[in-house]
Design an enzyme around this catalytic site. Structure first.
Site, PDB file in Angstrom:
ATOM      1  N   LYS A 286      -6.148  29.478 -93.681  1.00 21.89           N
ATOM      2  CA  LYS A 286      -6.910  28.652 -92.736  1.00 21.89           C
ATOM      3  C   LYS A 286      -6.551  27.189 -92.921  1.00 21.89           C
ATOM      4  CE  LYS A 286     -11.131  31.465 -92.462  1.00 21.89           C
ATOM      5  NZ  LYS A 286     -11.070  31.733 -91.022  1.00 21.89           N
ATOM      6  N   ARG A 360     -13.118  42.848 -90.709  1.00 17.34           N
ATOM      7  CA  ARG A 360     -13.059  44.192 -90.104  1.00 17.34           C
ATOM      8  C   ARG A 360     -12.401  45.196 -91.044  1.00 17.34           C
ATOM      9  NH1 ARG A 360      -9.823  41.585 -85.181  1.00 17.34           N
ATOM     10  NH2 ARG A 360     -11.076  39.843 -85.954  1.00 17.34           N
TER      11      ARG A 360
HETATM   12  N1  BES Z   1     -14.857  34.584 -91.379  1.00 16.30           N
HETATM   13  C1  BES Z   1     -14.041  34.387 -90.264  1.00 16.30           C
HETATM   14  C2  BES Z   1     -14.809  34.148 -88.975  1.00 16.30           C
HETATM   15  C3  BES Z   1     -15.566  32.859 -88.865  1.00 16.30           C
HETATM   16  C4  BES Z   1     -14.965  31.748 -88.336  1.00 16.30           C
HETATM   17  C5  BES Z   1     -16.881  32.778 -89.242  1.00 16.30           C
HETATM   18  C6  BES Z   1     -15.664  30.568 -88.213  1.00 16.30           C
HETATM   19  C7  BES Z   1     -17.591  31.612 -89.116  1.00 16.30           C
HETATM   20  C8  BES Z   1     -16.989  30.489 -88.614  1.00 16.30           C
HETATM   21  C9  BES Z   1     -13.134  35.597 -90.044  1.00 16.30           C
HETATM   22  O1  BES Z   1     -12.756  36.261 -91.190  1.00 16.30           O
HETATM   23  C10 BES Z   1     -11.896  35.089 -89.384  1.00 16.30           C
HETATM   24  O2  BES Z   1     -11.179  34.371 -90.015  1.00 16.30           O
HETATM   25  N2  BES Z   1     -11.688  35.465 -88.144  1.00 16.30           N
HETATM   26  C11 BES Z   1     -10.564  35.034 -87.393  1.00 16.30           C
HETATM   27  C12 BES Z   1      -9.990  36.229 -86.698  1.00 16.30           C
HETATM   28  C13 BES Z   1      -8.659  35.964 -86.053  1.00 16.30           C
HETATM   29  C14 BES Z   1      -7.597  35.778 -87.104  1.00 16.30           C
HETATM   30  C15 BES Z   1      -8.342  37.117 -85.159  1.00 16.30           C
HETATM   31  C16 BES Z   1     -11.037  33.989 -86.400  1.00 16.30           C
HETATM   32  O3  BES Z   1     -12.110  34.162 -85.824  1.00 16.30           O
HETATM   33  O4  BES Z   1     -10.351  32.990 -86.224  1.00 16.30           O
HETATM   34 MN    MN Z   2     -10.994  35.443 -92.050  1.00 11.13          MN
END
Ligand code: BES
Ligand code: MN
Ligand code: ZN
Length: 511
Positions: A286, A360
């Protein structure tokens, strides 16, 4: 977490000394707000002067003196708090939330004057019975009185207010129902605050081992059954999802399980909560800005574990099993990579396109394992799963996706009653198509479009025909709608919704 002494009495309030005696007043139409007759003289005076209308959150303080001829309350201060036009409100859930908000206002007022012990005189409302009135106010004040100061060592001043130590609820009638309501409110609020405590902990303060430790201790105090699937067992059972996410970590993964079964044979609800104790994104790292917030990526796990705390106290007539797949998601030379293919517990294979779509992957194993092992009548998972849900619903509604209309309706109504609203999104074959892989059964992302739904589509491969609902709380687990009883930071969302669902459960309703 501090515990506040919460009691109920039907003795006259004059029998107790207190820092603050609280009355609630409802706003009328161009007439003085209505409250207990003990304070109506003051309320009328303030109303005639134009100082107090009983609007929501409005506060009238006065200071009874012992010298007067008339018998005065033995309180240092009296507060009359406005409830607004609650008596003309038809929506019961709205009335409940107004009362919780009043509780939140009250907690804030107490902080201002540093009151440690208070007495709340319960109002008699036409729109809500005494039990629920007491429940909502108790819940609101305890939720609003929450603070997390564990790591404030040097900058915490001696004069800092530590919150309420004792709350007494006073009523003149229905003391039995009031006592029950107060207890229900207290149990719900304390559970939600437990979830907030877990969520507040940073990645180095709350790991998979801490989930296990909390669950084990809870099992002991409440008589629940505790189990924990460790890494070796996961390998033997083929839980390739949680193992892959954990591959880059130095902390072993854990699948933490709590089981509650009532004495009488009953239906079983399975709760599964995402317990990613820190989500760096893994190899699909990230961006740095705001990454610290990903310590909250375990709020789903916190919600189901905290809900079990309440279940353990209340012992409902419904079996409840909680599973928390717990790990952090870290990059390293050993971490799972984009392009890798994994085997889930139920033999479904998945191509990892993005290691940041890790929630997931761990939920998939937990859902498949939980359904095979416990054969529940229904399953609800809760997770901070996608950024996409925040784009869609903002911070005011959680996302709800389900394969069962009845279960979806039950959850929606429980959420509404708890002040934790949710909005249902569709899930049909076209979304499932988005996660078809060329090389494996499925892939772990489905493109930008409908990201919250394609995440649920992934999960749908692990629930079979079991009635299932998925709650995406990425937008509501923290930064949730501003309310007096919801502090900044983690909200504890989901806990009170689950508890409401369990309390209102009717056997056979999904048949
Ligand atoms: N934990 C995150 C989702 C999230 C993002 C929660 C911002 C709270 C605030 C999750 O694991 C994630 O990183 N999801 C990605 C999925 C994508 C790579 C398809 C996302 O939402 O960007
Ligand atoms: Mn994630
Ligand atoms: Zn995540």
């Amino acid at each position: 977490m501090k515990t506040t002494r919460v009691t109920t009495t039907d003795k006259p309030v004059d029998s107790f000394e207190t820092d603050l005696l609280v009355y609630l007043a409802t706003q009328g139409k161009d007439k003085a707000p209505q409250s207990d007759k003990a304070v109506m003289a003051q309320v009328n005076k303030a109303f005639d002067l134009g100082d107090f209308k009983g609007k929501e959150g409005e506060q009238l303080f006065y200071y009874p003196s012992a010298s007067g001829k008339k018998k005065q309350p033995r309180a240092k201060r009296v507060l009359v708090l406005g409830l607004g036009k609650i008596e003309s409100e038809k929506d019961g859930a709205m009335v409940c939330d107004t009362l919780r908000e009043a509780g939140g206002h009250l907690a804030k007022a107490c902080e201002k004057i540093r009151a440690r012990g208070i007495i709340i005189c319960l109002p008699t409302l036409d729109t809500l019975g005494p039990e629920h009135t007491a429940e909502c106010i108790a819940e609101g004040v305890l939720l609003g009185d929450y603070r997390f100061t564990k790591y404030k060592q040097v900058t915490r001043k001696k004069t800092d207010y530590a919150g309420l130590a004792a709350i007494k609820f006073a009523c003149t009638v229905s003391v039995k129902s009031v006592r029950k309501g107060v207890m229900q409110g207290r149990i719900a609020a304390q559970a939600a605050c437990a979830a907030r405590d877990m969520a507040h902990e940073p990645g180095n303060g709350w790991t998979s081992a801490d989930f296990a430790g909390f669950a084990k201790a809870l099992a002991k105090t409440c008589g629940l059954n505790y189990r924990c699937i460790e890494k070796k067992e996961m390998e033997m059972m083929g839980m390739g999802g949680i193992l892959a996410v954990n591959q880059g970590s130095v902390i072993p993964p854990r699948m933490v399980i709590l089981e509650y079964q009532p004495e009488k044979k009953s239906e079983t609800l399975l709760l599964v909560g995402k317990g990613v104790t820190f989500d760096s994104g893994g190899i699909s790292l990230k961006p740095g800005t705001g990454m610290e917030e990903m310590k909250y990526d375990m709020c789903g796990g916190a919600a189901v574990l905290a809900a079990m705390q309440a279940v353990g106290e209340e012992k409902p007539n419904l079996g409840v099993v909680a599973i928390i797949p717990a790990t952090d998601n870290m990059p390293s030379g050993s971490a799972v990579k984009p392009g890798d293919i994994i085997h889930h517990f139920n033999k479904v294979t998945a191509e990892i396109i993005n290691t940041d779509a890790e929630g997931r992957m761990i939920l998939a194993d937990a859902l498949a394992y939980g359904i095979k092992t416990y054969k529940p009548d229904c399953v609800v998972d809760v997770a901070t799963l996608t950024g996409a849900i925040i784009l869609g619903l903002g911070h005011h509604y959680s996302g709800l996706i389900s394969n069962n209309d009845t279960l979806a309706l039950c959850l929606e109504s429980a959420g509404k009653l708890a002040g934790e609203p949710m909005w249902r999104l569709p899930l049909d074959k076209n979304y499932k198509k988005q996660i078809e892989s060329k090389v494996a059964d499925i892939k772990n992302i489905g493109g930008k479009a409908g990201g919250a739904i394609t995440a649920a589509a992934y999960l749908s491969n692990f629930v079979g025909k079991t009635p299932w609902a998925h709650l995406d709380i990425a937008g509501t687990a923290w930064d949730f709608t501003e309310k007096t009883y919801i502090p900044k930071g983690p909200s504890g969302i989901g806990v009170r919704t689950f508890l409401t669902l369990i309390r209102n459960w009717k056997t056979g309703k999904l048949k």
